[in-house]
Design an enzyme around this catalytic site. Sequence first.
Site, PDB file in Angstrom:
ATOM      1  N   LYS A  37       0.821  -1.214   0.000  1.00 40.22           N
ATOM      2  CA  LYS A  37       0.000   0.000   0.000  1.00 40.22           C
ATOM      3  C   LYS A  37       0.854   1.262   0.000  1.00 40.22           C
ATOM      4  O   LYS A  37       0.483   2.261  -0.594  1.00 40.22           O
ATOM      5  CB  LYS A  37      -0.951   0.017   1.201  1.00 40.22           C
ATOM      6  CG  LYS A  37      -2.102  -0.952   1.037  1.00 40.22           C
ATOM      7  CD  LYS A  37      -3.229  -0.622   1.984  1.00 40.22           C
ATOM      8  CE  LYS A  37      -4.403  -1.575   1.792  1.00 40.22           C
ATOM      9  NZ  LYS A  37      -5.459  -1.414   2.781  1.00 40.22           N
ATOM     10  N   LYS A  48      -5.111  -9.820  -7.177  1.00 40.79           N
ATOM     11  CA  LYS A  48      -6.324  -9.935  -6.353  1.00 40.79           C
ATOM     12  C   LYS A  48      -7.388  -8.953  -6.811  1.00 40.79           C
ATOM     13  O   LYS A  48      -7.056  -7.822  -7.163  1.00 40.79           O
ATOM     14  CB  LYS A  48      -5.894  -9.627  -4.914  1.00 40.79           C
ATOM     15  CG  LYS A  48      -6.878  -9.919  -3.845  1.00 40.79           C
ATOM     16  CD  LYS A  48      -6.331  -9.443  -2.502  1.00 40.79           C
ATOM     17  CE  LYS A  48      -6.327  -7.935  -2.407  1.00 40.79           C
ATOM     18  NZ  LYS A  48      -5.999  -7.378  -1.103  1.00 40.79           N
ATOM     19  N   LYS A  97     -11.117  -3.375  -4.324  1.00 40.32           N
ATOM     20  CA  LYS A  97     -11.945  -2.160  -4.412  1.00 40.32           C
ATOM     21  C   LYS A  97     -11.162  -1.010  -5.010  1.00 40.32           C
ATOM     22  O   LYS A  97     -11.735  -0.091  -5.556  1.00 40.32           O
ATOM     23  CB  LYS A  97     -12.338  -1.686  -3.005  1.00 40.32           C
ATOM     24  CG  LYS A  97     -13.166  -2.583  -2.173  1.00 40.32           C
ATOM     25  CD  LYS A  97     -13.495  -1.830  -0.868  1.00 40.32           C
ATOM     26  CE  LYS A  97     -13.768  -2.726   0.303  1.00 40.32           C
ATOM     27  NZ  LYS A  97     -12.828  -2.569   1.417  1.00 40.32           N
TER      28      LYS A  97
HETATM   29  P1  TYM Z   1     -10.731  -5.185   3.414  1.00 40.01           P
HETATM   30  O1  TYM Z   1     -11.682  -4.076   3.673  1.00 40.01           O
HETATM   31  O2  TYM Z   1      -9.607  -4.966   2.472  1.00 40.01           O
HETATM   32  O3  TYM Z   1     -11.492  -6.468   2.942  1.00 40.01           O
HETATM   33  C1  TYM Z   1     -12.592  -6.974   3.684  1.00 40.01           C
HETATM   34  C2  TYM Z   1     -12.626  -8.484   3.649  1.00 40.01           C
HETATM   35  O4  TYM Z   1     -12.710  -8.937   2.295  1.00 40.01           O
HETATM   36  C3  TYM Z   1     -11.681  -9.878   2.044  1.00 40.01           C
HETATM   37  N1  TYM Z   1     -11.258  -9.738   0.639  1.00 40.01           N
HETATM   38  C4  TYM Z   1     -11.210 -10.742  -0.234  1.00 40.01           C
HETATM   39  N2  TYM Z   1     -11.522 -12.047  -0.107  1.00 40.01           N
HETATM   40  C5  TYM Z   1     -11.372 -12.811  -1.215  1.00 40.01           C
HETATM   41  N3  TYM Z   1     -10.934 -12.333  -2.412  1.00 40.01           N
HETATM   42  C6  TYM Z   1     -10.618 -11.031  -2.569  1.00 40.01           C
HETATM   43  N4  TYM Z   1     -10.209 -10.571  -3.747  1.00 40.01           N
HETATM   44  C7  TYM Z   1     -10.751 -10.170  -1.452  1.00 40.01           C
HETATM   45  N5  TYM Z   1     -10.541  -8.849  -1.265  1.00 40.01           N
HETATM   46  C8  TYM Z   1     -10.845  -8.592   0.020  1.00 40.01           C
HETATM   47  C9  TYM Z   1     -10.566  -9.504   3.001  1.00 40.01           C
HETATM   48  O5  TYM Z   1      -9.686 -10.589   3.224  1.00 40.01           O
HETATM   49  C10 TYM Z   1     -11.343  -9.124   4.227  1.00 40.01           C
HETATM   50  O6  TYM Z   1     -11.709 -10.277   4.968  1.00 40.01           O
HETATM   51  N6  TYM Z   1      -7.747  -5.196   7.431  1.00 40.01           N
HETATM   52  C11 TYM Z   1      -9.053  -5.602   6.939  1.00 40.01           C
HETATM   53  C12 TYM Z   1     -10.204  -5.021   7.710  1.00 40.01           C
HETATM   54  C13 TYM Z   1     -10.161  -5.244   9.189  1.00 40.01           C
HETATM   55  C14 TYM Z   1     -10.445  -6.449   9.870  1.00 40.01           C
HETATM   56  C15 TYM Z   1     -10.338  -6.143  11.236  1.00 40.01           C
HETATM   57  C16 TYM Z   1     -10.764  -7.745   9.438  1.00 40.01           C
HETATM   58  C17 TYM Z   1      -9.905  -4.293  10.133  1.00 40.01           C
HETATM   59  N7  TYM Z   1     -10.016  -4.841  11.348  1.00 40.01           N
HETATM   60  C18 TYM Z   1     -10.543  -7.114  12.226  1.00 40.01           C
HETATM   61  C19 TYM Z   1     -10.967  -8.703  10.435  1.00 40.01           C
HETATM   62  C20 TYM Z   1     -10.853  -8.396  11.793  1.00 40.01           C
HETATM   63  C21 TYM Z   1      -9.195  -5.123   5.498  1.00 40.01           C
HETATM   64  O7  TYM Z   1      -8.553  -4.211   5.068  1.00 40.01           O
HETATM   65  O8  TYM Z   1     -10.153  -5.738   4.814  1.00 40.01           O
END
Ligand code: TYM
Length: 350
Positions: A130, A213, A216
């Site tokens: 990032k 991957k 968003k």
């Molecule tokens: P974020 O917002 O990037 O993504 C949210 C969730 O979606 C999953 N994900 C995917 N799964 C499969 N294929 C993909 N292409 C894909 N893109 C995203 C991510 O693995 C995630 O589960 N750091 C985290 C948010 C967070 C969090 C937490 C998660 C903050 N605190 C505590 C769990 C527990 C994040 O940026 O997710």
Amino acid sequence: MDAVQTQSRPVDTPNAAFTPRVLSGIQPTNHLQLGNYLGAVKRFVEMQDSGIQTLYCIVDMHAITVWQNPEDLTRATRELAAGYLAAGLDPKRSILFNQARVPEHAQLAWVLNCVARMGWMRRMTQFKEKAGKNQEEASVGLFTYPVLMAADILVYHATKVPVGEDQKQHLELTRDIAIKFNNDYGVDFFPVTEPVIEGVATRVMSLRDGTKKMSKSDPSDMSRINLTDGADEIAKKIRKAKTDPEPLPETLDGLVDRPEARNLVNIYAALAETGAAEVMAEFAGKPFAEFKPQLADLAVAKLAPLSSEMARLMQDPAEIDRILTEGSERARTIAQPIVKRTYEIVGILT
Ligand code: TYM
């Protein structure tokens, strides 16, 4: 998306003393995309029905680790809440809330910042991705992001965290922080959280490049299906998805060096709630010209109702705000005593 990497990391410390509790979160940035839905939200709904207490947050404080236009952040927060609700999360059965409304996340994050080591943080691959080449310009928040994530989890003593494959390293860090805190203070206070990374959709790949991957934040909107896309957009994106010229292979092994084909097969399997092997049994030897329209029909049937329900819910932002406020209050009743006890363990007067 990788059908092989479906196992959670084994848990070496049992959490018998802790009430099973699920927590996960998603950042309110841009629109929810198919990877978030299949890898996370759909799993959240399944876990809501498993009888364990479930908390799902909208991690607004994580979102601002990179610049967010304030109006967009507010809209995206409500839209993500609408996505949770449209997908089947029920505010009566799960606690749905936004992170910043529960200040205990930030309070615990500070304590955990003092437990985590610089060397651990420097190994975080997502920060490197990032921040890009110019790390000096990245926010300090982006660097300590995974500590706030550990706080999100540990402030509820959550034992299970459903996420996609890309969050694995952050969850390993959460475990390391919990173990170090417990060792340093000679307590058994924080559970060693179990990542739940399961199913065929733990890593949904871009529709334009099967080695990247789905995200968003990808500049190409054609690389992903947004949950706000209507039927025509969904069908068009699948029609135009990159593939190779060969028909689908006869067996799963034939997908190994064909990332785009493998991704579409896995997406089909996840949407149809079946396995990649079953999809192969149905489509082996068929050309993409035959497979893609069937995938498009399936995707439209499963996703278009979500986008229209989200649009309907977005017409009543006050109701969304009410649900999030109420969820935050419920979340605080769990988080407050855990932060108080953390302070006592550390020796901070409360
Ligand atoms: P974020 O917002 O990037 O993504 C949210 C969730 O979606 C999953 N994900 C995917 N799964 C499969 N294929 C993909 N292409 C894909 N893109 C995203 C991510 O693995 C995630 O589960 N750091 C985290 C948010 C967070 C969090 C937490 C998660 C903050 N605190 C505590 C769990 C527990 C994040 O940026 O997710």
